[in-house]
Design an enzyme around this catalytic site. Structure first.
Site, PDB file in Angstrom:
ATOM      1  NE  ARG A  43      -5.850  13.812  -1.937  1.00 29.50           N
ATOM      2  CZ  ARG A  43      -5.204  12.750  -2.372  1.00 29.50           C
ATOM      3  NH1 ARG A  43      -5.501  12.241  -3.556  1.00 29.50           N
ATOM      4  NH2 ARG A  43      -4.258  12.205  -1.649  1.00 29.50           N
ATOM      5  CD  GLU A  55      -3.851  14.420   6.295  1.00 32.81           C
ATOM      6  OE1 GLU A  55      -3.303  13.423   6.774  1.00 32.81           O
ATOM      7  OE2 GLU A  55      -3.889  14.640   5.067  1.00 32.81           O
ATOM      8  CD  GLN A  60      -3.957   6.024  15.185  1.00 39.71           C
ATOM      9  OE1 GLN A  60      -4.715   6.967  15.084  1.00 39.71           O
ATOM     10  NE2 GLN A  60      -2.921   6.015  15.970  1.00 39.71           N
ATOM     11  N   GLY A  99     -12.646   3.687  15.820  1.00 39.93           N
ATOM     12  CA  GLY A  99     -11.590   3.292  16.761  1.00 39.93           C
ATOM     13  C   GLY A  99     -10.732   4.455  17.215  1.00 39.93           C
ATOM     14  CB  CYS A 220       6.848   2.983  -9.433  1.00 36.02           C
ATOM     15  SG  CYS A 220       7.624   4.249  -8.415  1.00 36.02           S
ATOM     16  CB  SER A 321      -3.230  -0.970  19.125  1.00 34.31           C
ATOM     17  OG  SER A 321      -3.574  -0.336  20.328  1.00 34.31           O
TER      18      SER A 321
END
Ligand code: ADE
Length: 422
Positions: A43, A55, A60, A99, A220, A321
């Site tokens: 960022r 990204e 994952q 992974g 929140c 997975s």
């Protein structure tokens, strides 16, 4: 479960096909994000290359786990040109441990395409990103919106969870229809001049406050607009998921074959599970087969090598997975003035092995074995040479057992979140 439509400010379920979110959600969310935004490394600048790498990793992997991989990767390949110029081996090595290795292979292929076809200029739009290898809807929209402000929705699991709770969406979130409905509701509120911040704010809220099981509703910024909060005793009960069948359990046998200070390693095929990574020979234990016999058979099938006594070294469990695997480890050693000829393998020292990209399971297994696993107890038998035309069994133990080799993701279980149990 949820209250009646329109009973709460914020979201109105108007039938199963549409959800509306209160427009006041947007300024609240953006104000909150302006203050709460974590200073994550990608960022620091609005640049497409670091955002793209981040990204891809974050697809994952959780932020805290992804950051060290991100730094290592960016240190190693600071530009798209550096990535394109690298060997795939170096890219896989930099990705080791993260992974889902297809991600690294695709990044590499995409970097090469960017350099070859676009003179190294990264695409600016979602549609242009979408044409690159391994770039799906999410990555394309995330990079285009975060780096260039294109007004397109980039919705991943965290943002979806926020949307599902705002709308008190009770349909399973893994259904495409549910995701589409929520996506449309969020997209309808996306500010055209702050798409990147809107997308990232949703992710951030999901990652830091609107947590999967225990949301921190007290912190929140959106409570008046959250239907889950207003209507459920436990807003963490949403979103729901369809029941998942248990993962198949697979048993596999692997052998560390030693010649002097070297071990026999082999490379997995480029496509499929753990593609391009190096491992010890081995494979699935068939029904009614003893682990030791399987180890011997797999070694012979994969490399043509026949060995003497196999020494058992315990078991290791690993979860992927789509399946879980128990690896039965064996060691043996072979003699001779020269390493026996093998098909599709390499005799490598431990130091050389350390420089290769290995699956986590293999790395753990090796760390458990003594440097010199066994005194020579057998030795290669006559006829140990590779036999032309012999089947090269390259399918991984677990993937073969599931019959889903091409599709099984090679990351740790639960989208990279659960640590491998070994
Ligand atoms: N998860 C996926 N992308 C993210 C991002 N850009 N910031 C924080 N978490 C994310």
């Amino acid at each position: 479960m949820a209250g009646s439509p329109a009973s709460v400010a914020g979201a109105t379920s108007v039938g199963p096909s549409a959800v509306r979110l209160d427009p006041r959600v947007v300024p609240r969310l953006l104000n909150w994000f302006a203050k709460a935004r974590r200073p994550l490394p990608w960022r620091a600048r609005r640049e497409a290359y670091p955002i793209w790498i981040a990204e891809v990793l974050l697809q994952q992997t959780r932020v805290a786990q992804a950051v060290p991989y991100y730094r290592r990767f960016l240190d190693r390949f600071p530009t798209v040109e550096a990535l394109a110029a690298a060997d795939l081996d170096a890219v896989l090595k930099a990705w080791e441990g993260a992974g889902y290795y297809a991600r690294a292979r695709h990044l590499h292929a995409a970097a090469r395409a960017i350099v070859a076809d676009r003179g190294g200029r990264l695409p600016r739009t979602r549609d242009a990103w979408r044409t690159l290898p391994g770039v799906g809807d999410y990555i394309a929209a995330a990079v285009a919106s975060l780096a260039y402000g294109e007004p397109v929705l980039a919705l991943e699991a965290n943002g979806l969870r926020v949307g599902a709770r705002l709308a008190a969406e009770t349909a399973p979130i893994d259904r495409a229809r549910t995701r589409r409905r929520l996506g449309e509701a969020l997209e309808a509120r996306m500010p055209a001049d702050a798409a990147g911040a809107f997308n990232e704010a949703l992710m951030e809220l999901g990652e830091t406050i609107c947590l999967p099981r225990k949301p921190r509703c007290g912190e929140c910024p959106l409570p008046p607009f959250c239907r889950a909060r207003a209507t459920l005793a436990d807003p963490g009960a949403l979103p729901t998921r369809s029941p998942r069948p248990p993962k198949p359990a697979v048993r596999a046998a692997v052998v560390a074959v030693q010649w002097r200070d070297r071990l026999l390693v082999r490379r997995r095929p480029m496509s499929g599970l753990l593609g391009g990574l190096w491992e010890l020979p081995g494979g699935k234990i068939e029904a009614d087969e003893l682990p030791r016999a399987a180890a011997r058979r797999e070694l012979r099938e994969e490399t043509g090598l026949r060995v003497g006594r196999l020494v058992p070294r315990g078991t290791i469990r690993h979860e992927y997975s789509h399946f879980r695997v128990t690896l039965y480890a064996f060691t043996t050693s072979v003699g001779g003035a020269r390493p026996p000829a093998v098909r599709g393998g390499r005799w490598a020292t431990r130091a050389a092995i350390d420089r290769l990209a290995l699956p986590k399971a293999t790395r753990r297994l090796l760390s458990r074995l003594p440097e010199r696993p066994s005194a020579r107890r057998g030795g290669a038998r006559p006829g140990s040479r590779s036999r032309p035309g012999h089947r090269a069994s390259s399918t991984p133990a677990g993937a073969r057992a599931t019959g889903r080799r091409a599709r099984a993701a090679d990351g740790p279980a639960s989208a990279g979140r659960r640590r491998a149990r070994r």
